[in-house]
Design an enzyme around this catalytic site. Structure first.
Site, PDB file in Angstrom:
ATOM      1  N   GLY A 178      29.363 -10.301   2.092  1.00 53.83           N
ATOM      2  CA  GLY A 178      30.198  -9.239   1.526  1.00 53.83           C
ATOM      3  C   GLY A 178      31.485  -9.011   2.300  1.00 53.83           C
ATOM      4  O   GLY A 178      32.581  -8.972   1.741  1.00 53.83           O
ATOM      5  N   ARG A 179      31.365  -8.878   3.619  1.00 56.96           N
ATOM      6  CA  ARG A 179      32.561  -8.537   4.414  1.00 56.96           C
ATOM      7  C   ARG A 179      33.497  -9.718   4.624  1.00 56.96           C
ATOM      8  O   ARG A 179      34.530  -9.585   5.278  1.00 56.96           O
ATOM      9  CB  ARG A 179      32.149  -7.905   5.749  1.00 56.96           C
ATOM     10  CG  ARG A 179      31.153  -8.716   6.552  1.00 56.96           C
ATOM     11  CD  ARG A 179      30.568  -7.881   7.702  1.00 56.96           C
ATOM     12  NE  ARG A 179      29.470  -8.573   8.367  1.00 56.96           N
ATOM     13  CZ  ARG A 179      28.209  -8.536   7.965  1.00 56.96           C
ATOM     14  NH1 ARG A 179      27.875  -7.847   6.896  1.00 56.96           N
ATOM     15  NH2 ARG A 179      27.272  -9.175   8.625  1.00 56.96           N
ATOM     16  N   GLU A 218      25.838   3.761  -4.355  1.00 56.52           N
ATOM     17  CA  GLU A 218      27.144   4.402  -4.529  1.00 56.52           C
ATOM     18  C   GLU A 218      27.900   3.769  -5.692  1.00 56.52           C
ATOM     19  O   GLU A 218      28.459   4.462  -6.560  1.00 56.52           O
ATOM     20  CB  GLU A 218      27.984   4.260  -3.251  1.00 56.52           C
ATOM     21  CG  GLU A 218      27.450   4.976  -2.038  1.00 56.52           C
ATOM     22  CD  GLU A 218      26.526   4.106  -1.191  1.00 56.52           C
ATOM     23  OE1 GLU A 218      25.853   3.197  -1.750  1.00 56.52           O
ATOM     24  OE2 GLU A 218      26.467   4.336   0.024  1.00 56.52           O
ATOM     25  N   HIS A 245      50.470   9.766  19.425  1.00 58.31           N
ATOM     26  CA  HIS A 245      50.500  11.233  19.431  1.00 58.31           C
ATOM     27  C   HIS A 245      49.102  11.784  19.244  1.00 58.31           C
ATOM     28  O   HIS A 245      48.917  12.900  18.769  1.00 58.31           O
ATOM     29  CB  HIS A 245      51.451  11.730  18.335  1.00 58.31           C
ATOM     30  CG  HIS A 245      52.834  11.174  18.530  1.00 58.31           C
ATOM     31  ND1 HIS A 245      53.767  11.762  19.347  1.00 58.31           N
ATOM     32  CD2 HIS A 245      53.408  10.037  18.061  1.00 58.31           C
ATOM     33  CE1 HIS A 245      54.866  11.029  19.358  1.00 58.31           C
ATOM     34  NE2 HIS A 245      54.676   9.977  18.583  1.00 58.31           N
ATOM     35  N   LYS A 251      19.366   3.780   4.031  1.00 54.09           N
ATOM     36  CA  LYS A 251      19.195   3.748   2.569  1.00 54.09           C
ATOM     37  C   LYS A 251      17.805   4.237   2.187  1.00 54.09           C
ATOM     38  O   LYS A 251      17.633   5.036   1.269  1.00 54.09           O
ATOM     39  CB  LYS A 251      19.365   2.313   2.053  1.00 54.09           C
ATOM     40  CG  LYS A 251      20.779   1.787   2.092  1.00 54.09           C
ATOM     41  CD  LYS A 251      20.813   0.419   1.410  1.00 54.09           C
ATOM     42  CE  LYS A 251      22.127  -0.297   1.666  1.00 54.09           C
ATOM     43  NZ  LYS A 251      22.121  -1.682   1.215  1.00 54.09           N
ATOM     44  N   GLU A 309      29.733  -4.580  11.803  1.00 52.67           N
ATOM     45  CA  GLU A 309      28.578  -4.900  10.953  1.00 52.67           C
ATOM     46  C   GLU A 309      28.112  -6.338  11.217  1.00 52.67           C
ATOM     47  O   GLU A 309      26.949  -6.673  11.029  1.00 52.67           O
ATOM     48  CB  GLU A 309      28.913  -4.709   9.457  1.00 52.67           C
ATOM     49  CG  GLU A 309      27.649  -4.595   8.603  1.00 52.67           C
ATOM     50  CD  GLU A 309      27.906  -4.273   7.131  1.00 52.67           C
ATOM     51  OE1 GLU A 309      28.595  -5.052   6.468  1.00 52.67           O
ATOM     52  OE2 GLU A 309      27.379  -3.255   6.649  1.00 52.67           O
ATOM     53  N   LYS A 314      27.934  -7.330  -4.942  1.00 53.07           N
ATOM     54  CA  LYS A 314      27.227  -8.604  -4.809  1.00 53.07           C
ATOM     55  C   LYS A 314      25.815  -8.472  -5.386  1.00 53.07           C
ATOM     56  O   LYS A 314      25.366  -9.288  -6.167  1.00 53.07           O
ATOM     57  CB  LYS A 314      27.187  -8.957  -3.314  1.00 53.07           C
ATOM     58  CG  LYS A 314      26.913 -10.392  -3.033  1.00 53.07           C
ATOM     59  CD  LYS A 314      27.080 -10.678  -1.552  1.00 53.07           C
ATOM     60  CE  LYS A 314      26.270 -11.909  -1.228  1.00 53.07           C
ATOM     61  NZ  LYS A 314      26.251 -12.247   0.180  1.00 53.07           N
TER      62      LYS A 314
HETATM   63  O1  LIG Z   1      28.464  -5.735  -2.770  1.00 52.55           O
HETATM   64  P1  LIG Z   1      27.262  -4.856  -2.661  1.00 52.55           P
HETATM   65  O2  LIG Z   1      25.992  -5.602  -2.908  1.00 52.55           O
HETATM   66  O3  LIG Z   1      27.400  -3.643  -3.536  1.00 52.55           O
HETATM   67  O4  LIG Z   1      27.178  -4.358  -1.166  1.00 52.55           O
HETATM   68  C1  LIG Z   1      28.107  -3.494  -0.623  1.00 52.55           C
HETATM   69  C2  LIG Z   1      27.889  -3.301   0.861  1.00 52.55           C
HETATM   70  O5  LIG Z   1      26.684  -2.604   1.083  1.00 52.55           O
HETATM   71  C3  LIG Z   1      25.723  -3.084   2.009  1.00 52.55           C
HETATM   72  O6  LIG Z   1      24.799  -2.087   2.294  1.00 52.55           O
HETATM   73  C4  LIG Z   1      26.315  -3.625   3.281  1.00 52.55           C
HETATM   74  O7  LIG Z   1      26.427  -2.647   4.262  1.00 52.55           O
HETATM   75  C5  LIG Z   1      27.674  -4.264   3.095  1.00 52.55           C
HETATM   76  O8  LIG Z   1      27.745  -5.422   3.864  1.00 52.55           O
HETATM   77  C6  LIG Z   1      27.956  -4.574   1.659  1.00 52.55           C
HETATM   78  O9  LIG Z   1      29.222  -5.164   1.558  1.00 52.55           O
END
Ligand SMILES: O=P(O)(O)OC[C@H]1O[C@H](O)[C@H](O)[C@@H](O)[C@@H]1O
Length: 540
Positions: A260-261, A205, A377, A505, A346, A199
């Site tokens: 995002g989620r 990452e 198990h 972060k 989250e 987004k």
């Molecule tokens: O889609 P992006 O901007 O790469 O974000 C990816 C993810 O990282 C963030 O730190 C949040 O924890 C998430 O809610 C998000 O979906």
């Protein structure tokens, strides 16, 4: 609103003193405590709740303004106040007419994006949009993390029987060289299409992985325009995407009103659509839309997301249970617990109200889980015999996509057995009698019986799907989205921001500097000694 949770907790005085099993003296309980909607059947008769308490809970939710909040979300009010954004992910699965009514002129861009995505899915899967060397793509690599990953991963593994396009779709999330190497070993650069999903297009990452994969592709195929042809992006940050080298034509936009989620329904679902086809993806959205309709229209006491939200609050706040187990008895849904950990924790793992006041109550439960029967198990020992009561959502399908009918029966039987066992438990007297019936002396039986006692009284929901299809998966995910939203409203927090991920972060960046420059910075001696130790160990 200040005393709202005290009012809710006061409703539970009887519940604390009884066992769930006794509630089944009511012969109509199973019927009265069930809901059927959008292809999903919910049995919540094994919750520690009677009809009058359910009525009180529904009434209480009304006094909290839940009706108005639901309409605020669907009508596009900026309910994500800390980021000043609307929350409109349900609109992505609504018919065009509804999109236009809520978004006005912006609807055109949303509809155009959907059409472009469908076209691309068709063109790529039929080979009309082909590789730089004129071949048909064989593989898709989706790079993203968090909300730009979990839904795709879940959809890919859940809908294997619906992978109709012939494309193999892979996901890469973690910033771990081994993960990158493992994925790339499976792929041929010549026939791989890459979709970078972010987004913000700044996530560390994702960016690091994208750069590594880009490098890999450029070293394997000596075609300067391969990136322009093979790479796509889904993002709100068009400038950053083009700076990375992805052409404008290959960008599918997102909007800040999709968190995002909650974004699987947007172009974030592009890699999933490349696996299940344009029609499969439309069915996924259709199922979610049916659940949206149910959520908006059904009275509170027959409203599946609201009932699940209220029983969740009942368990968390009134009865004081801190966790929630998600146990799909369905191999295809094995990624669901991880997906829901993000959506639930989250969203609602917070302790400050929308007005910025400290909340005086617990919020999101600790969500964990695993596919059944594997869980039996492993950690279910604790669920049966520790002091901790862990409310559980069981999810099971009546039909699989296979011919192993005995397996299906055993799977279902185990699922139902666990919910029954968690509710009933086993008393000392029962355990002792069983032992004696099996030939133990009274003395031996007494010595062992205590070890065999199971506490019981653990509440659970059982969700039954006829079969896991794109449509029922869509409904299931929308159900949980709305449950989480309702809980956030009733806990009076903002479910749609995630400031809690930021400090890690910031410190990550600081530690990276310390690792490279030998700076001591203002880190704890523990962290500094760990840096030193890891540096020593990393010397080859
Ligand atoms: O889609 P992006 O901007 O790469 O974000 C990816 C993810 O990282 C963030 O730190 C949040 O924890 C998430 O809610 C998000 O979906």
């Amino acid at each position: 609103m200040g005393n709202s949770m005290t009012a809710l907790c006061a409703l539970a005085k009887d519940a604390k003193a009884r066992t769930i099993e006794t509630l089944f003296d009511d012969s109509k309980r199973a019927v009265n405590f069930s809901v059927d909607a959008a292809g999903i059947f919910l049995d919540y008769a094994k919750q520690n709740l009677v009809q009058s308490e359910r009525d009180d809970l529904c009434h209480w939710a009304k006094t909290q303004g839940l009706d108005q909040y639901i309409e605020k979300m669907f009508s596009g009010e900026r309910i994500n106040q800390t980021e000043n954004r609307a929350v409109l992910h349900p609109l992505l699965r609504a018919p065009e007419k509804e999109k236009k009514a809520v978004l006005g002129t912006q609807a055109a861009e949303v509809i155009a994006t959907e059409q472009k995505m469908s076209q691309l899915v068709n063109d790529i899967s039929h080979g009309q949009y082909c590789t730089v060397n004129g071949q048909k793509f064989t593989d898709v690599l989706a790079i993203g993390i968090g909300g730009s990953y979990y839904g795709i991963k879940l959809g890919i593994s859940a809908l294997k029987p619906y992978h109709t396009t012939g494309l193999n779709v892979h996901v890469l999330a973690n910033v771990d060289g081994d993960a990158v190497a493992e994925k790339l070993a499976l792929l041929s650069a010549e026939t791989t299409l890459v979709v970078v999903i972010s987004k913000t297009f700044t996530t560390q990452e994702t960016m690091l992985n994208a750069v590594a994969v880009k490098q890999w592709m450029l070293t394997h195929v000596a075609q300067p325009n391969i990136i322009a042809r093979h790479w796509f992006a889904v993002s709100t940050n068009i400038t950053a995407v083009t700076q990375f080298g992805i052409t404008k034509d290959n960008i599918l936009p997102m909007w800040d009103w999709v968190g995002g989620r909650f974004s699987l329904w947007s172009a974030v679902g592009f890699p999933l659509a490349l696996a299940i086809g344009e029609q499969g993806f439309a069915q996924l959205k259709r199922g979610a839309y049916l659940m949206d309709q149910h959520f908006r229209q059904a009275p509170f006491d027959q409203n599946m997301p609201i009932v699940m939200a209220l029983t969740g609050l009942w368990n968390r706040n009134a009865l004081g249970y801190s966790s929630l187990a998600i146990l799909p008895y369905n191999h295809a849904l094995r990624a669901l617990p991880g997906y829901l950990q993000q959506t639930d924790m989250e969203s609602n793992g917070k302790s400050v109200s929308l007005q910025g006041e400290k909340l005086g109550w617990h919020t999101a439960p600790i969500v964990f889980g695993q596919e059944g029967t594997n869980s039996q198990h492993a950690f279910m020992q604790l669920m049966h015999q520790s002091e901790e009561i862990i409310p559980t959502d069981f999810i099971v399908c009546a039909q699989g996509h296979h011919d192993y009918s005995k397996h299906q029966q055993v799977l279902v039987a185990n699922c139902l057995a666990q919910s029954e066992a968690l509710m009933r438990g086993k008393t000392f007297a029962q355990a002792k009698a069983e032992l004696m019936a099996n030939g133990k002396s009274e003395q031996q039986a007494e010595a062992l019986a205590l070890h065999k006692v199971m506490k019981g009284n653990t509440p659970s929901n059982t969700l039954v799907l006829k079969q896991l299809t794109p449509k029922t998966l869509g409904a299931l995910l929308a159900l949980y989205e709305h449950k989480i939203f309702v809980q956030g409203v009733l806990w009076q927090l903002n479910s749609f921001d995630q400031w809690g991920v930021e400090l890690g972060k910031e410190l990550g960046a600081q530690i990276l500097r310390a690792m490279n420059d030998n700076l001591s910075d203002d880190l704890s001696s523990s962290t500094l000694s760990l840096i030193k130790r890891i540096k020593q160990l990393s010397d080859k």
